[in-house]
Design an enzyme around this catalytic site. Structure first.
Site, PDB file in Angstrom:
ATOM      1  N   TYR A 156       0.673  -1.256   0.147  1.00  0.00           N
ATOM      2  CA  TYR A 156      -0.115  -0.061  -0.038  1.00  0.00           C
ATOM      3  C   TYR A 156       0.944   1.433  -0.050  1.00  0.00           C
ATOM      4  O   TYR A 156       0.649   2.330  -0.757  1.00  0.00           O
ATOM      5  CB  TYR A 156      -0.780   0.057   1.166  1.00  0.00           C
ATOM      6  CG  TYR A 156      -1.987   0.868   1.320  1.00  0.00           C
ATOM      7  CD1 TYR A 156      -3.254   1.108   0.533  1.00  0.00           C
ATOM      8  CD2 TYR A 156      -1.679   2.197   2.145  1.00  0.00           C
ATOM      9  CE1 TYR A 156      -4.114   1.999   0.514  1.00  0.00           C
ATOM     10  CE2 TYR A 156      -2.607   3.295   2.275  1.00  0.00           C
ATOM     11  CZ  TYR A 156      -3.810   3.207   1.684  1.00  0.00           C
ATOM     12  OH  TYR A 156      -4.528   4.173   1.676  1.00  0.00           O
ATOM     13  N   LYS A 160       1.275   4.207  -2.876  1.00  0.00           N
ATOM     14  CA  LYS A 160       0.701   5.643  -2.653  1.00  0.00           C
ATOM     15  C   LYS A 160       2.168   6.617  -2.596  1.00  0.00           C
ATOM     16  O   LYS A 160       1.954   7.721  -2.952  1.00  0.00           O
ATOM     17  CB  LYS A 160       0.384   5.791  -1.084  1.00  0.00           C
ATOM     18  CG  LYS A 160      -1.049   5.022  -0.918  1.00  0.00           C
ATOM     19  CD  LYS A 160      -2.348   5.647  -1.911  1.00  0.00           C
ATOM     20  CE  LYS A 160      -3.378   4.838  -1.335  1.00  0.00           C
ATOM     21  NZ  LYS A 160      -4.322   5.344  -2.613  1.00  0.00           N
TER      22      LYS A 160
END
Ligand code: NAP
Length: 248
Positions: A156, A160
């Site tokens: 993740y 990002k």
């Protein structure tokens, strides 16, 4: 008069959470809305009903944002239906959390596809339209985790961080065509994505946030409204944190 009167916004992943809050905020400010979702039709229908109640045009599209071909097809359909695209919000995202040593290839690929490749897909499809219009605002949802990293979220966090690099590069490539590209880095926001975390963990996190609470989706939508509107006409290539002052 609204801040987005006459504008057309395309938002990925607006059936729920932050995406829905952004869709509603933009509609309240006068924009017509095209949005995508993956599979939750009941939630998408609810977003549609809430926007229609505001008197704005809205169309929901079920489409996997991680597919390059589907994203391009969808952007073509939105262009045909609405005539232009002024604002793109790359918001669709998922988590598949676990420690690096336990992470399998499918968890890595799913998160990178849904979070990062999706933003490339939609930016790639929308930029030619905005270039012809000689204007556009692209907003991509990063995270404080994309800046600082987080144990248990290497997939993740990488997605990002990649979104920030994509967005700042697009800002440099497309500024001459009056296309702005910015990111929002939310902290801990109350949505379905965070509600599955254990209550104890949520309380512990809240203690580390200077404002001592989780954020609301609408508070992220307020930042998106600033970036979508002419209030931010000289802002591009930036990452605006919306995190209650969360330290990292
Ligand atoms: P959420 O409540 O879980 O909603 C996710 C949305 O994305 C849903 O509309 C979902 O559609 C859609 N979606 C997921 N995968 C998709 C795909 N492959 N194609 C199209 N749509 C897809 O999430 P959220 O908390 O609102 O998060 C929104 C964004 O903010 C995400 O990018 C997330 O990483 C980021 N963010 C959230 C937080 C937080 O604390 N909540 C913090 C930092 C950043 P369905 O309804 O059909 O599943």
């Amino acid at each position: 008069m609204g801040l987005l009167d006459g504008k057309i916004a395309l938002i990925t992943g607006a059936s729920r959470g932050i995406g829905r809050a952004i869709a509603l905020k933009f509609a309240q400010e006068g924009a017509d809305i095209a949005f995508t979702y993956l599979s939750n039709k009941a939630a998408a229908d609810e977003t549609v009903a809430q926007i229609q109640a505001l008197g704005r045009k809205v169309v929901a599209y079920s489409s996997d944002a991680g597919s390059f071909d589907k994203a391009h097809e969808l952007v073509g359909a939105v262009q045909a239906e609405f005539g232009r695209i002024d604002i793109l919000v790359n918001n669709a995202g998922i988590t598949r959390d676990t420690l690096l040593m336990r992470m399998d290839e499918s968890q890595w690929d799913a998160v990178l596809n849904s979070n990062l490749k999706s933003a490339f897909n939609f930016t790639h499809a929308v930029v030619p339209i905005m270039a012809r219009q000689r204007s556009g605002s692209i907003i991509s949802m990063s995270s404080v985790v994309g800046v600082a990293g987080n144990a248990g979220q290497c997939n993740y966090a990488a997605s990002k961080a990649g979104i920030i690099a994509l967005s700042t590069s697009v800002a440099k490539e497309m500024g001459a065509r009056n296309i702005r590209a910015n990111c929002i880095a939310p902290g801990f926001i109350d949505t379905d994505m965070t509600s599955s975390l254990p209550e104890e963990l949520r309380k512990e996190w809240a203690k580390t946030i200077p404002l001592r609470r989780a954020g609301k989706a609408e508070e992220v939508a307020n930042v998106a409204l600033f970036l979508a509107s002419d209030l931010s006409s000289y802002v591009t290539g930036q990452v605006i944190h919306c995190c209650g002052g969360m330290s990292y």
